[in-house]
Structure formats: structure tokens, C-alpha cells
Design a protein around this motif. Structure first.
Motif, PDB file in Angstrom:
ATOM      1  N   SER A  47      28.839  22.201  38.042  1.00  0.00           N
ATOM      2  CA  SER A  47      29.430  21.535  39.196  1.00  0.00           C
ATOM      3  C   SER A  47      29.869  20.134  38.784  1.00  0.00           C
ATOM      4  O   SER A  47      29.473  19.614  37.752  1.00  0.00           O
ATOM      5  CB  SER A  47      28.414  21.453  40.339  1.00  0.00           C
ATOM      6  OG  SER A  47      27.335  20.635  39.967  1.00  0.00           O
ATOM      7  N   GLU A  48      30.680  19.552  39.617  1.00  0.00           N
ATOM      8  CA  GLU A  48      31.151  18.202  39.330  1.00  0.00           C
ATOM      9  C   GLU A  48      30.039  17.203  39.584  1.00  0.00           C
ATOM     10  O   GLU A  48      29.249  17.350  40.504  1.00  0.00           O
ATOM     11  CB  GLU A  48      32.359  17.872  40.201  1.00  0.00           C
ATOM     12  CG  GLU A  48      33.569  18.698  39.857  1.00  0.00           C
ATOM     13  CD  GLU A  48      34.801  18.255  40.611  1.00  0.00           C
ATOM     14  OE1 GLU A  48      34.901  17.068  40.959  1.00  0.00           O
ATOM     15  OE2 GLU A  48      35.649  19.108  40.853  1.00  0.00           O
ATOM     16  N   ARG A  49      30.002  16.176  38.754  1.00  0.00           N
ATOM     17  CA  ARG A  49      29.011  15.118  38.948  1.00  0.00           C
ATOM     18  C   ARG A  49      29.418  14.236  40.112  1.00  0.00           C
ATOM     19  O   ARG A  49      30.595  13.980  40.335  1.00  0.00           O
ATOM     20  CB  ARG A  49      28.911  14.247  37.695  1.00  0.00           C
ATOM     21  CG  ARG A  49      28.264  14.923  36.555  1.00  0.00           C
ATOM     22  CD  ARG A  49      28.074  13.937  35.444  1.00  0.00           C
ATOM     23  NE  ARG A  49      27.735  14.631  34.227  1.00  0.00           N
ATOM     24  CZ  ARG A  49      27.846  14.116  33.042  1.00  0.00           C
ATOM     25  NH1 ARG A  49      28.283  12.895  32.890  1.00  0.00           N
ATOM     26  NH2 ARG A  49      27.525  14.809  31.980  1.00  0.00           N
ATOM     27  N   ASP A  50      28.407  13.739  40.825  1.00  0.00           N
ATOM     28  CA  ASP A  50      28.682  12.806  41.908  1.00  0.00           C
ATOM     29  C   ASP A  50      29.236  11.515  41.326  1.00  0.00           C
ATOM     30  O   ASP A  50      28.724  10.990  40.341  1.00  0.00           O
ATOM     31  CB  ASP A  50      27.404  12.499  42.696  1.00  0.00           C
ATOM     32  CG  ASP A  50      26.871  13.728  43.411  1.00  0.00           C
ATOM     33  OD1 ASP A  50      27.695  14.598  43.754  1.00  0.00           O
ATOM     34  OD2 ASP A  50      25.650  13.812  43.616  1.00  0.00           O
ATOM     35  N   GLY A  51      30.282  11.005  41.932  1.00  0.00           N
ATOM     36  CA  GLY A  51      30.849   9.736  41.501  1.00  0.00           C
ATOM     37  C   GLY A  51      31.775   9.844  40.302  1.00  0.00           C
ATOM     38  O   GLY A  51      32.303   8.855  39.848  1.00  0.00           O
ATOM     39  N   LEU A  52      31.973  11.032  39.773  1.00  0.00           N
ATOM     40  CA  LEU A  52      32.862  11.213  38.632  1.00  0.00           C
ATOM     41  C   LEU A  52      34.215  11.670  39.142  1.00  0.00           C
ATOM     42  O   LEU A  52      34.302  12.598  39.950  1.00  0.00           O
ATOM     43  CB  LEU A  52      32.288  12.232  37.653  1.00  0.00           C
ATOM     44  CG  LEU A  52      33.061  12.462  36.367  1.00  0.00           C
ATOM     45  CD1 LEU A  52      33.079  11.175  35.528  1.00  0.00           C
ATOM     46  CD2 LEU A  52      32.419  13.577  35.557  1.00  0.00           C
ATOM     47  N   ASP A  53      35.237  10.999  38.687  1.00  0.00           N
ATOM     48  CA  ASP A  53      36.593  11.351  39.060  1.00  0.00           C
ATOM     49  C   ASP A  53      36.875  12.805  38.658  1.00  0.00           C
ATOM     50  O   ASP A  53      36.573  13.196  37.535  1.00  0.00           O
ATOM     51  CB  ASP A  53      37.552  10.395  38.351  1.00  0.00           C
ATOM     52  CG  ASP A  53      38.997  10.625  38.707  1.00  0.00           C
ATOM     53  OD1 ASP A  53      39.270  11.257  39.746  1.00  0.00           O
ATOM     54  OD2 ASP A  53      39.869  10.151  37.941  1.00  0.00           O
ATOM     55  N   PRO A  54      37.427  13.610  39.539  1.00  0.00           N
ATOM     56  CA  PRO A  54      37.722  15.005  39.178  1.00  0.00           C
ATOM     57  C   PRO A  54      38.614  15.126  37.956  1.00  0.00           C
ATOM     58  O   PRO A  54      38.493  16.066  37.179  1.00  0.00           O
ATOM     59  CB  PRO A  54      38.416  15.568  40.427  1.00  0.00           C
ATOM     60  CG  PRO A  54      37.956  14.705  41.543  1.00  0.00           C
ATOM     61  CD  PRO A  54      37.737  13.340  40.947  1.00  0.00           C
ATOM     62  N   LYS A  55      39.501  14.160  37.749  1.00  0.00           N
ATOM     63  CA  LYS A  55      40.354  14.197  36.554  1.00  0.00           C
ATOM     64  C   LYS A  55      39.523  14.003  35.289  1.00  0.00           C
ATOM     65  O   LYS A  55      39.789  14.635  34.274  1.00  0.00           O
ATOM     66  CB  LYS A  55      41.442  13.125  36.645  1.00  0.00           C
ATOM     67  CG  LYS A  55      42.472  13.414  37.700  1.00  0.00           C
ATOM     68  CD  LYS A  55      43.500  12.311  37.776  1.00  0.00           C
ATOM     69  CE  LYS A  55      44.473  12.555  38.907  1.00  0.00           C
ATOM     70  NZ  LYS A  55      45.433  11.467  39.054  1.00  0.00           N
ATOM     71  N   GLN A  56      38.530  13.128  35.368  1.00  0.00           N
ATOM     72  CA  GLN A  56      37.656  12.921  34.212  1.00  0.00           C
ATOM     73  C   GLN A  56      36.814  14.161  33.945  1.00  0.00           C
ATOM     74  O   GLN A  56      36.577  14.530  32.793  1.00  0.00           O
ATOM     75  CB  GLN A  56      36.756  11.711  34.418  1.00  0.00           C
ATOM     76  CG  GLN A  56      37.475  10.398  34.296  1.00  0.00           C
ATOM     77  CD  GLN A  56      36.548   9.225  34.561  1.00  0.00           C
ATOM     78  OE1 GLN A  56      35.511   9.370  35.196  1.00  0.00           O
ATOM     79  NE2 GLN A  56      36.947   8.059  34.083  1.00  0.00           N
ATOM     80  N   HIS A  57      36.343  14.804  35.008  1.00  0.00           N
ATOM     81  CA  HIS A  57      35.561  16.027  34.857  1.00  0.00           C
ATOM     82  C   HIS A  57      36.417  17.113  34.197  1.00  0.00           C
ATOM     83  O   HIS A  57      35.975  17.797  33.275  1.00  0.00           O
ATOM     84  CB  HIS A  57      35.053  16.502  36.213  1.00  0.00           C
ATOM     85  CG  HIS A  57      34.237  17.744  36.158  1.00  0.00           C
ATOM     86  ND1 HIS A  57      32.950  17.757  35.691  1.00  0.00           N
ATOM     87  CD2 HIS A  57      34.539  19.028  36.477  1.00  0.00           C
ATOM     88  CE1 HIS A  57      32.483  18.986  35.736  1.00  0.00           C
ATOM     89  NE2 HIS A  57      33.432  19.780  36.208  1.00  0.00           N
ATOM     90  N   PHE A  58      37.646  17.243  34.666  1.00  0.00           N
ATOM     91  CA  PHE A  58      38.562  18.223  34.093  1.00  0.00           C
ATOM     92  C   PHE A  58      38.847  17.898  32.630  1.00  0.00           C
ATOM     93  O   PHE A  58      38.837  18.787  31.774  1.00  0.00           O
ATOM     94  CB  PHE A  58      39.867  18.259  34.900  1.00  0.00           C
ATOM     95  CG  PHE A  58      40.881  19.207  34.356  1.00  0.00           C
ATOM     96  CD1 PHE A  58      40.715  20.572  34.514  1.00  0.00           C
ATOM     97  CD2 PHE A  58      41.997  18.751  33.674  1.00  0.00           C
ATOM     98  CE1 PHE A  58      41.646  21.466  34.012  1.00  0.00           C
ATOM     99  CE2 PHE A  58      42.929  19.633  33.165  1.00  0.00           C
ATOM    100  CZ  PHE A  58      42.760  20.992  33.337  1.00  0.00           C
ATOM    101  N   ALA A  59      39.080  16.621  32.333  1.00  0.00           N
ATOM    102  CA  ALA A  59      39.346  16.216  30.947  1.00  0.00           C
ATOM    103  C   ALA A  59      38.137  16.511  30.062  1.00  0.00           C
ATOM    104  O   ALA A  59      38.289  16.952  28.916  1.00  0.00           O
ATOM    105  CB  ALA A  59      39.710  14.737  30.891  1.00  0.00           C
ATOM    106  N   SER A  60      36.937  16.286  30.591  1.00  0.00           N
ATOM    107  CA  SER A  60      35.724  16.579  29.830  1.00  0.00           C
ATOM    108  C   SER A  60      35.642  18.058  29.500  1.00  0.00           C
ATOM    109  O   SER A  60      35.311  18.443  28.367  1.00  0.00           O
ATOM    110  CB  SER A  60      34.493  16.151  30.631  1.00  0.00           C
ATOM    111  OG  SER A  60      33.318  16.590  30.006  1.00  0.00           O
ATOM    112  N   ARG A  61      35.943  18.902  30.465  1.00  0.00           N
ATOM    113  CA  ARG A  61      35.896  20.345  30.221  1.00  0.00           C
ATOM    114  C   ARG A  61      37.001  20.780  29.260  1.00  0.00           C
ATOM    115  O   ARG A  61      36.819  21.707  28.479  1.00  0.00           O
ATOM    116  CB  ARG A  61      36.002  21.123  31.539  1.00  0.00           C
ATOM    117  CG  ARG A  61      34.816  20.896  32.445  1.00  0.00           C
ATOM    118  CD  ARG A  61      33.513  21.186  31.723  1.00  0.00           C
ATOM    119  NE  ARG A  61      32.370  20.940  32.568  1.00  0.00           N
ATOM    120  CZ  ARG A  61      31.321  20.237  32.210  1.00  0.00           C
ATOM    121  NH1 ARG A  61      31.264  19.704  31.019  1.00  0.00           N
ATOM    122  NH2 ARG A  61      30.311  20.058  33.019  1.00  0.00           N
TER     123      ARG A  61
END
Length: 114
Positions: A47-61
């Protein structure tokens, strides 16, 4: 993928990435002060981390996916080499990719007091 060892190698790479992902998530939950960080990390692994930009989460993946593809590509390119060489090359590529992923996650992690 004719040999059972090929499948075992593929599963090994996937398990390694899952274990590293759990470790990174566990570290983040422990830093955030979770009372049961292992349980929170298990729930939050995909799941996405709280407070993490969805774009950063996507980039991380995407960094994680690129590392997995690079590891698989290294295995494909060394398919005619002896198995020991193939495993060593894939191991080195996987370790480098994992460190790149961890570094990216560390650099984009929300900071306290910033």
C-alpha cells in the motif's frame, strides 16, 4: 525456463525483492513509531505510505521493477554461461539494484521537521 533450477532462481529473486521491500517498510514503520512495526510493515508492504506523494511511490516501484528487469536481463544474457557464473552475475546485479532502490526510497522519504 526448461530446468527446475531456472524457476528456483526466478523465485529466489522475487523472494529477495519481497524481503528487502519488507525490510524497508519495517524500518519506515519503526521510525514512525508504530507499536507493532512488523505487522504494520506486512499490511503496508503493497500500500502507499502515508504522507508520500503518489508520484514518488510510483517512481519507487518503477525503480524496483527496473532492478528486477535488470536482474532478469543479466540472467538471460548469461544463460549460456555455467550456472555458478549466472547466479553470481545475477546476484551482483540484484544487490546493486536493491541498493539503488533503497537509496531512492531513503532520499524521497518524508523527513520529520522539514
Amino acid at each position: 525456463m526448461d530446468e527446475p533450477s531456472d524457476w528456483a532462481l526466478l523465485v529466489g529473486v522475487l523472494v529477495l525483492y519481497l524481503a528487502i521491500g519488507f525490510g524497508l517498510e519495517y524500518r519506515a514503520k519503526r521510525r514512525a513509531g508504530a507499536t507493532r512495526p512488523a505487522k504494520a510493515a506486512t499490511r503496508g508492504l503493497f500500500s502507499e505510505r502515508d504522507g508520500l506523494d503518489p508520484k514518488q511511490h510510483f517512481a519507487s516501484r518503477m525503480v524496483m521493477l527496473a532492478g528486477g528487469l535488470a536482474t532478469g536481463g543479466a540472467g538471460f544474457l548469461t544463460r549460456d554461461a555455467p550456472t555458478v557464473v549466472q547466479v553470481m552475475v545475477m546476484g551482483v546485479v540484484a544487490v546493486v539494484a536493491i541498493f539503488a532502490w533503497a537509496y531512492f526510497d531513503h532520499r524521497t522519504e518524508p523527513r520529520e521537521g522539514s
